[in-house]
Write an enzyme that holds these catalytic residues in place. Structure first.
Site, PDB file in Angstrom:
ATOM      1  N   LYS A 145     -13.872  48.248  28.123  1.00 42.68           N
ATOM      2  CA  LYS A 145     -13.906  48.549  26.687  1.00 42.68           C
ATOM      3  C   LYS A 145     -12.620  48.003  26.108  1.00 42.68           C
ATOM      4  O   LYS A 145     -11.740  47.574  26.849  1.00 42.68           O
ATOM      5  CB  LYS A 145     -14.015  50.059  26.440  1.00 42.68           C
ATOM      6  CG  LYS A 145     -12.988  50.868  27.259  1.00 42.68           C
ATOM      7  CD  LYS A 145     -13.121  52.374  27.066  1.00 42.68           C
ATOM      8  CE  LYS A 145     -14.307  53.022  27.712  1.00 42.68           C
ATOM      9  NZ  LYS A 145     -15.351  53.443  26.786  1.00 42.68           N
ATOM     10  N   ARG A 146     -12.482  47.995  24.759  1.00 39.93           N
ATOM     11  CA  ARG A 146     -11.217  47.553  24.198  1.00 39.93           C
ATOM     12  C   ARG A 146     -10.067  48.401  24.722  1.00 39.93           C
ATOM     13  O   ARG A 146     -10.242  49.584  25.018  1.00 39.93           O
ATOM     14  CB  ARG A 146     -11.277  47.613  22.665  1.00 39.93           C
ATOM     15  CG  ARG A 146     -12.102  46.486  22.076  1.00 39.93           C
ATOM     16  CD  ARG A 146     -11.558  45.127  22.448  1.00 39.93           C
ATOM     17  NE  ARG A 146     -10.256  44.883  21.862  1.00 39.93           N
ATOM     18  CZ  ARG A 146     -10.051  44.219  20.732  1.00 39.93           C
ATOM     19  NH1 ARG A 146     -11.068  43.694  20.085  1.00 39.93           N
ATOM     20  NH2 ARG A 146      -8.840  44.065  20.267  1.00 39.93           N
ATOM     21  N   HIS A 167     -17.111  55.133  11.075  1.00 39.86           N
ATOM     22  CA  HIS A 167     -16.974  54.858  12.506  1.00 39.86           C
ATOM     23  C   HIS A 167     -15.756  55.479  13.150  1.00 39.86           C
ATOM     24  O   HIS A 167     -15.558  55.338  14.355  1.00 39.86           O
ATOM     25  CB  HIS A 167     -16.907  53.349  12.760  1.00 39.86           C
ATOM     26  CG  HIS A 167     -18.238  52.680  12.717  1.00 39.86           C
ATOM     27  ND1 HIS A 167     -19.061  52.582  13.817  1.00 39.86           N
ATOM     28  CD2 HIS A 167     -18.904  52.093  11.706  1.00 39.86           C
ATOM     29  CE1 HIS A 167     -20.169  51.940  13.476  1.00 39.86           C
ATOM     30  NE2 HIS A 167     -20.096  51.640  12.190  1.00 39.86           N
ATOM     31  N   THR A 173     -20.683  53.175  22.910  1.00 42.53           N
ATOM     32  CA  THR A 173     -22.004  52.649  23.251  1.00 42.53           C
ATOM     33  C   THR A 173     -21.977  52.093  24.673  1.00 42.53           C
ATOM     34  O   THR A 173     -23.017  52.016  25.322  1.00 42.53           O
ATOM     35  CB  THR A 173     -22.439  51.524  22.285  1.00 42.53           C
ATOM     36  OG1 THR A 173     -21.375  50.570  22.165  1.00 42.53           O
ATOM     37  CG2 THR A 173     -22.810  52.083  20.928  1.00 42.53           C
ATOM     38  N   LYS A 222      -8.416  55.547  24.244  1.00 40.76           N
ATOM     39  CA  LYS A 222      -9.430  55.393  25.288  1.00 40.76           C
ATOM     40  C   LYS A 222      -8.858  55.696  26.682  1.00 40.76           C
ATOM     41  O   LYS A 222      -9.585  55.827  27.659  1.00 40.76           O
ATOM     42  CB  LYS A 222     -10.019  53.983  25.249  1.00 40.76           C
ATOM     43  CG  LYS A 222     -10.849  53.705  23.997  1.00 40.76           C
ATOM     44  CD  LYS A 222     -11.356  52.266  23.969  1.00 40.76           C
ATOM     45  CE  LYS A 222     -12.115  51.898  22.713  1.00 40.76           C
ATOM     46  NZ  LYS A 222     -13.542  52.277  22.738  1.00 40.76           N
ATOM     47  N   LYS A 224     -24.863  52.001  27.902  1.00 36.02           N
ATOM     48  CA  LYS A 224     -25.258  50.846  28.722  1.00 36.02           C
ATOM     49  C   LYS A 224     -25.110  51.171  30.201  1.00 36.02           C
ATOM     50  O   LYS A 224     -25.963  50.800  31.026  1.00 36.02           O
ATOM     51  CB  LYS A 224     -24.407  49.622  28.367  1.00 36.02           C
ATOM     52  CG  LYS A 224     -24.482  49.208  26.903  1.00 36.02           C
ATOM     53  CD  LYS A 224     -23.393  48.181  26.564  1.00 36.02           C
ATOM     54  CE  LYS A 224     -23.126  48.095  25.078  1.00 36.02           C
ATOM     55  NZ  LYS A 224     -21.855  47.394  24.756  1.00 36.02           N
TER      56      LYS A 224
HETATM   57  C1  LIG Z   1     -20.669  47.805  24.391  1.00 31.37           C
HETATM   58  C2  LIG Z   1     -19.476  46.956  24.283  1.00 31.37           C
HETATM   59  C3  LIG Z   1     -18.290  47.470  23.753  1.00 31.37           C
HETATM   60  C4  LIG Z   1     -18.145  48.916  23.330  1.00 31.37           C
HETATM   61  O1  LIG Z   1     -17.761  49.680  24.456  1.00 31.37           O
HETATM   62  P1  LIG Z   1     -17.210  51.171  24.311  1.00 31.37           P
HETATM   63  O2  LIG Z   1     -17.021  51.603  25.729  1.00 31.37           O
HETATM   64  O3  LIG Z   1     -18.270  51.959  23.628  1.00 31.37           O
HETATM   65  O4  LIG Z   1     -15.938  51.105  23.561  1.00 31.37           O
HETATM   66  C5  LIG Z   1     -17.195  46.640  23.659  1.00 31.37           C
HETATM   67  N1  LIG Z   1     -17.254  45.352  24.072  1.00 31.37           N
HETATM   68  C6  LIG Z   1     -18.369  44.827  24.609  1.00 31.37           C
HETATM   69  C7  LIG Z   1     -18.356  43.416  25.062  1.00 31.37           C
HETATM   70  C8  LIG Z   1     -19.521  45.599  24.726  1.00 31.37           C
HETATM   71  O5  LIG Z   1     -20.634  45.064  25.244  1.00 31.37           O
END
Ligand SMILES: *Cc1c(COP(=O)(O)O)cnc(C)c1O
Length: 821
Positions: free
Chosen positions: A546-547, A358, A654, A552, A658
């Site tokens: 995101k985190r 990952h 991911t 990032k 979304k």
């Molecule tokens: C999809 C998701 C992530 C991952 O987000 P990235 O932008 O790909 O880092 C993290 N936290 C939650 C709650 C998510 O639904």
């Protein structure tokens, strides 16, 4: 195939009677929380028959089974998703209406199952949804943490971590399976005994142990009666504390075993993409892996007598290196308990285990100190040593005289156990999670491993479930899509391509933009309730959730907001489309720079949101406690999806998928799956900027770049940076943001200045942002681009990802479950 037929009157009866039995109340007196519990038990009643039927079918077919091993499952809420998947949501909504309750309010009573940090844990959750929907026999294997991901509160602009006591009110959906409890041993030493045939036996002595008890959670497939299982392990003391221990004098051991059991499942480590090397973490890993591997082997042996055939019926997928002790644990069972030879055991193990990588970032790679590893897992360590000895022998045979290869590939080196190397050596498949990521693995990070065993390496681009992130999270858009093209997209997302026919249709464009507007209104109300900030639903919703992580680059985003604000202050008449910059992010509790970035975002928000002179052209919002349940609403409301990681650093992402599915346009770098998103939708319907991964890697090889050149030559950037240290956003403490300033400019610090190329990419980012502003003015173009994003999102369903894992790695057979039998 017949599927579940919802009966409204029966359901109302059952909810009413559940309220009575659980709470001694009439339905009219029940609180929403009580009604949630009552509804959950009523739904479980339906699921349980399908759950039993599914497992009967797996038994009957003697189906090969996947064990998806993961330290994290970021499930979110169950109820809403489950009733969608049994196709009873409309019926239940009506039933509740008639009982005087609003389904949305009832769903909102459920706590998130936050047994994960971010993308990796959410991926595992999406995979389970797809496995059940496609009808594949699979278990998720994980830990029943007492406390999941912390709840984030923002006080005075700072992140505060509050424990997530998610099991406080009990979990209506779980089933404790005491009959499958197993023992897991830690510490002590290994005694070797030679039998009369000259064979060595290894006996662990003086160890501490815990009793691992699995709890099953139902994973409901969409409209197919399949209910799979997420099996999460709880730890209990092996013997409950008793007086006998005092007499025997092993009082100390009894207390220690009780503490071990209590500590081991206490809390999820809140680090995302970061290795901390904590002893308790290694205990957690071995605990759930040993329990899961034992359960899998026991289950196999109950039906089969030739253990050599294990790989025909069982496959372990390791989600990152966290479950890698599965390799030596399976070896231990085959050697010590089944009495196989090393060669036999290794052959079986390496046909059973597969590994997903990952990340390529050095700070995320797990490397356990030998001292700790061997002390905690003495028998496992012996096995790892032997795996390493044979592996190094093979390297030397393949590359005679090349000790550099040994240095770079050995499993044990420099006093450490390198888990990624162990995972690769012990697996028949090694996969990356997006095309670009897999290429970087093969060409750079894992080059030596790839050259030795190229056949192991493959790509499985991540995906997400459209059932949760469109059908549940964005009902308005989901219904609109179904009206236009039918509902096949729910189980076959590539069908959504048919929407492209409507992208140019002005009426459809207006309908789409109106739905987006409704979703923005919903989020605006949420922001008002939770943050007290008024946002304009007609402004561009520009979202980065995101985190929080330096790679990032939330910092790049907020620096750009500061720059834009300076421009507006200089020229209040500046022509720009009003913009709402929305952030949501948890920082690891010990990650100082990340937490300071949260404070900066909130400080900038304070100044900008309260400056009347800019007439509300910019708003900045930090949404507290970003998690799966509020994420569903955020994606639905987004216009712009910020995916701005330093190229080469984000393995896939991911969140990007979304957003796309919900018709947001990507503003991003050519990183992770962004590359494939742009490939699908076309460059013209995204805003791509910045350094490529090749450029980033080339700079890194040369030791970075000098951000002072930019500081000295770019006035606008210099002004923004000076505002970090002149009290512009922190009048009472000019030093508050010094560490952020230093991270960007100071070459004296331990890491390179601006490790993540924020300043190097700043101008390109600002220009891309300007294009967003220009593009949004053409409403028809924007609507078309957004619809095209939805239409081209078909590749990014986790159904596709799972089918590829099945075809190329797992080789499972589909099972159908008929409830009439
Ligand atoms: C999809 C998701 C992530 C991952 O987000 P990235 O932008 O790909 O880092 C993290 N936290 C939650 C709650 C998510 O639904």
């Amino acid at each position: 195939m017949s599927s579940y037929q919802f009966n409204k009157e029966e359901f109302k009866q059952e909810v009413t009677s559940n309220v009575k039995n659980l709470f001694r109340r009439t339905i009219a007196e029940a609180t929403p929380k009580q009604v949630f519990q009552a509804v959950a038990y009523a739904v479980k009643d339906v699921l349980i028959d399908e759950w039993i039927a599914t497992h009967k079918e797996y038994e009957k077919e003697d189906a090969k089974t996947l064990y998806y091993m993961s330290m994290e499952f970021l499930m979110g809420r169950a109820l809403g998703n489950d009733i969608i998947n049994i196709k009873a949501r409309d019926g239940i909504r009506e039933a509740l209406d008639e009982l005087g309750f609003d389904l949305n309010v009832i769903e909102d009573q459920e706590r998130d199952y936050a047994l994960g940090n971010g993308g990796l844990g959410r991926l595992a959750a999406c995979f389970l949804d797809s496995l059940a929907t496609l009808g594949y026999p699979a278990y998720g294997c994980g830990i029943r943490y007492k406390y999941g991901m912390f709840k984030q509160e923002i006080k005075d602009g700072y992140q505060i971590e509050v424990p997530d006591d998610w099991l406080r009110d009990g979990n209506p959906f779980e089933v404790r399976r005491d009959e499958y409890a197993v023992e897991v041993k830690f510490g002590g030493y290994v005694r070797t005994e030679c039998d009369q045939y000259g064979r060595n036996h290894f006996i662990q002595e003086n160890y501490q142990s815990v009793r691992a008890v699995p709890y099953d959670l139902p994973i409901v497939g969409y409209g197919n009666n399949v209910v799979n299982t997420l099996m999460i392990w709880d730890a209990e003391p092996i013997n409950t504390f008793n007086l006998e221990s005092f007499d025997k004098g092993d009082y100390q051991t009894a207390v220690e075993q009780e503490n071990l059991a209590k500590n081991i499942v206490e809390v999820l480590y809140p680090n995302d993409n970061h290795y901390a090397g904590k002893e308790l973490r290694l205990k957690q890993q071995y605990f759930f892996i040993s329990a899961s591997v034992q359960r899998a082997v026991n289950k196999f042996k109950a039906k089969h007598d030739d253990i050599h055939k294990l790989p025909e019926k069982v496959v372990f997928q390791m989600n990152d290196t966290h479950p890698t002790v599965a390799v030596p644990e399976l070896m231990r069972i085959l050697l010590d308990e089944e009495g196989l030879t090393w060669e036999e055991a290794w052959d079986i193990t390496t046909k059973t285990c597969a590994y997903t990588n990952h990340t390529i970032m050095a700070e995320a790679l797990e490397k356990w100190p030998l001292e700790l590893f061997s002390r905690l897992l003495p028998r496992i360590y012996q096995i790892v040593e032997e795996i390493n000895r044979r592996f190094v022998e093979r390297i030397r045979q393949t590359y005679p005289g090349d000790e550099e290869k040994v240095r770079s590939m050995a499993i044990i080196y420099d006093g450490q156990v390198k888990m990624a190397h162990l995972a690769i050596a012990g697996s028949f498949s090694v996969n990356g999670v997006a095309q670009l990521h897999t290429e970087i693995l093969k060409k750079k990070v894992l080059k030596d491993f790839y050259e030795m065993d190229p056949w192991k390496f493959n790509n499985k681009t991540n995906g997400i479930t459209q059932r949760r992130f469109l059908l549940h999270g964005n009902e308005l858009l989901a219904s609109w899509v179904t009206d236009k093209i039918g509902d096949e997209w729910i189980t076959d997302l590539p069908h959504i391509k048919k929407l492209a026919l409507y992208a140019d249709d002005e009426k459809c464009q207006q309908e789409f933009m109106n739905i987006k507007y409704q979703n923005k209104l919903r989020l605006a109300r949420y922001i008002k309730e939770n943050n007290g900030i008024d946002v304009d639903p007609r402004s561009i919703f520009d979202v980065q959730v995101k985190r929080l992580h330096e790679y990032k680059r939330q910092l790049l985003n907020i620096l750009h907001v500061m720059y834009l604000y300076n421009q507006l202050k200089d020229n209040p008449e500046m022509d720009m489309v009003p913009r709402t910059f929305i952030f949501g992010a948890k920082a690891a509790a010990g990650y100082k720079i990340a937490k300071l970035t949260i404070k900066l975002i909130n400080s900038v928000a304070d100044v900008i949101n309260n400056d009347k002179s800019i007439k509300g052209k910019i708003k900045v919002v930090f949404i507290e406690d970003y998690r799966v349940s509020n994420a569903e609403w955020i994606f639905a409301a987004a216009d712009v999806s910020e995916q701005i990681s330093t190229a080469s650093k984000e393995a896939s992402g991911t969140g990007n998928m979304k957003f796309m599915l919900n018709g947001a346009l990507t503003l991003g770098t050519m990183d992770g799956a962004n590359v494939e998103i742009v490939e699908e939708v076309g460059k013209e319907y995204a805003f791509i900027f910045g350094m490529t991964s090749d450029e980033v890697i080339a700079y890194e090889t040369r030791g970075g770049y000098n951000p002072m050149d930019i500081f000295n030559n770019d006035q606008d950037i210099r002004r923004v940076l000076m505002q970090l240290i002149n009290g512009y956003y922190a009048p009472n403490n000019t030093e508050l943001f010094r560490d952020l300033y230093n991270s960007l400019l100071n070459t004296l610090s331990t890491s390179r200045a601006d490790t993540y190329f924020n300043l190097k990419d700043f101008r390109a980012y600002a220009e891309a942002q300007k294009k967003v502003d220009q593009a949004y003015r053409d409403e028809k173009w924007w609507a078309k681009a957004a619809i095209m994003n939805v239409a081209c999102s078909g590749k990014f369903t986790s159904d596709r990802t799972i089918q590829q894992y099945v075809d190329e790695i797992w080789h499972l057979d589909k099972v159908t479950v008929d409830m009439d039998e």
